[in-house]
Design an enzyme around this catalytic site. Structure first.
Site, PDB file in Angstrom:
ATOM      1  N   GLU A 326       0.844  -1.194   0.000  1.00  0.00           N
ATOM      2  CA  GLU A 326       0.000   0.000   0.000  1.00  0.00           C
ATOM      3  C   GLU A 326       0.880   1.245   0.000  1.00  0.00           C
ATOM      4  OE1 GLU A 326      -4.138  -1.125   2.275  1.00  0.00           O
ATOM      5  OE2 GLU A 326      -2.566  -0.177   3.450  1.00  0.00           O
ATOM      6  N   CYS A 327       0.670   2.125  -0.931  1.00  0.00           N
ATOM      7  CA  CYS A 327       1.342   3.417  -1.002  1.00  0.00           C
ATOM      8  C   CYS A 327       2.861   3.240  -0.906  1.00  0.00           C
ATOM      9  CB  CYS A 327       0.800   4.365   0.073  1.00  0.00           C
ATOM     10  SG  CYS A 327       1.105   6.114  -0.300  1.00  0.00           S
ATOM     11  N   GLY A 328       3.477   3.524   0.242  1.00  0.00           N
ATOM     12  CA  GLY A 328       4.912   3.331   0.363  1.00  0.00           C
ATOM     13  C   GLY A 328       5.331   1.903   0.091  1.00  0.00           C
TER      14      GLY A 328
END
Length: 438
Positions: A326-328
């Protein structure tokens, strides 16, 4: 509900000071966060000694809302921190509402304490407070805390205005520059990174105790007819685990996970196996799933790129079993990450994604995703709700899209996520799957 007319008025300082002061007085204090914030709950936990949970009317359906609200059972008092301004939300209704702190307070029966920054004004601050109280007449208001008061004369004038408006003053906080929490590009630094968090929280508690009427706040909470969780609210209504044995990255680079998700996984009997990529630890070889949460890989890109055991373990796992970021975490699964200085760092290469923090662009908002490919725990066609918040720019995204993704108003967004083999990634942080309607 600790809220304010806008962001940056000092409500987090008030929140942490209240949590610790009430806990020091022997109360079991249950914290909550209104809205999609994954940083504040860790501060709440440090201040109160109890896990803090998000409540979000746009992203959460009634069953999940009730299950999270039931976390208040056994507490002497609930204190929630709002997001942005009290009435700020989105324009299009979500699963229950528009995502504002006022909706959360109204639904839970929590009276609002409005933190008003009176710097640069005096009696005029009362017009602001009066407008906020009048905007939604059915919303219970406990009163105001005046923040950043410059002098006794300034306090007297601001109090006169509040008295004229009929607004109880629950506290007056003198202006102090040392009360600001350290921040970076996504807001506050993480609680685990604060150089002396315990001393800071103790200082906030002492400051609040000296300048706020804690007895009046306790009385306002006791007088409120708080909403009772529905009888069917139970742990089974929390999100189920996406696998039985879940290796989850957890360190300063990967820490953004919503508490209700982890609690749901634990409650269903899943084994959650933390590991640290920054310490060059590989995920547990027996895990069914590797989950890389969001965080700040852009601040640690060099160390991550050099973490051979972590990268090798991740790649071995992905040959036969699912990996999700997720994201990072999504950025770390990609081919490369370009940091703020323009230096390219090779990442896991499990997806073709190339992201740049040098070319910064602000991405913020709710997301609704309809899956075009399976994501661990969810099949094709599942509708998921989450939130996106980052500054990274996609330079390359050659893989198949994971989902059709739209913002809160239904407008398509280009960050569709990616899928390649057993590997998936999204820029949005999952909050919940949409609940079926009768």
């Amino acid at each position: 509900m600790i809220s304010a007319p806008a962001s940056g008025t000092g409500k987090t300082t008030v929140m942490l000071g209240l949590l610790r002061a009430l806990a020091e007085d022997g109360m079991a204090v249950q914290p909550f966060k209104s809205g999609p914030d994954y940083i504040d709950p860790a501060f709440h936990r440090a201040a109160s000694g109890r896990a803090s949970y998000n409540l979000d009317g746009w992203a959460m359906g009634p069953r999940l809302w009730q299950a999270i609200g039931a976390r208040a059972a056994g507490a002497d008092i609930c204190i929630a921190e709002g997001s942005m301004g009290l009435y700020d939300g989105v324009a299009t209704r979500g699963q229950q509402g528009f995502g504002s702190s006022a909706e959360t307070a109204q639904s839970m029966g929590w009276p609002v304490i409005l933190v008003v920054d009176v710097s640069g004004q005096a009696q005029s601050a009362a017009a602001t407070a009066l407008g906020f109280r009048s905007y939604a007449p059915d919303l219970p208001f406990a009163g105001v805390i005046l923040n950043r008061v410059a002098s006794p004369r300034h306090e007297r004038l601001a109090r006169l205005g509040m008295e004229r408006a009929g607004m109880p003053v629950l506290g007056v906080l003198p202006r102090r520059g040392d009360l600001a929490l350290p921040e970076r590009h996504l807001g506050l630094i993480q609680a685990v990174e604060h150089p002396d968090l315990e001393a800071a929280i103790a200082g906030y508690a002492g400051f609040l105790r000296a300048h706020v009427d804690l007895d009046a706040i306790r009385a306002a909470a006791q007088a409120a007819p708080a909403a009772q969780p529905a009888p069917m609210a139970q742990a089974a209504d929390l999100p189920p685990p996406p696998a039985q044995r879940i290796a989850i990255a957890r360190d300063a680079a990967f820490s953004f996970t919503y508490p209700h998700l982890l609690e749901g996984w634990h409650a269903a009997g899943a084994e959650v196996l933390p590991f640290s990529p920054l310490a060059d630890e590989a995920p547990d070889a027996s895990a069914d799933l590797v989950w890389l949460p969001g965080g700040y890989p852009e601040l640690h890109a060099g160390r991550l790129a050099a973490s051979e055991r972590f990268m090798d373990g991740l790649r071995r796992h992905a040959q036969t079993r699912p990996v999700h970021g997720e994201c990072g975490g999504y950025m770390a699964l990609g081919a490369a990450l370009i940091d703020k200085d323009g230096v390219r760092h090779e990442m896991a290469g499990l997806l073709g994604l190339v992201t740049s923090y040098e070319k910064r662009k602000f991405h913020l908002g709710y997301r609704r995703a309809v899956l075009a490919a399976p994501l661990p725990g969810h099949g094709v066609g599942a509708a998921l709700r989450g939130h996106e918040f980052h500054y990274s720019t996609i330079l390359e995204q050659p893989d198949a899209p994971l989902a059709r993704v739209a913002d809160a108003d239904g407008n398509p967004v280009p960050e569709t996520g990616s899928v390649r083999g057993h590997v998936t990634g999204t820029f949005f942080h999952l909050i919940s799957a949409e609940e079926a309607t009768a």
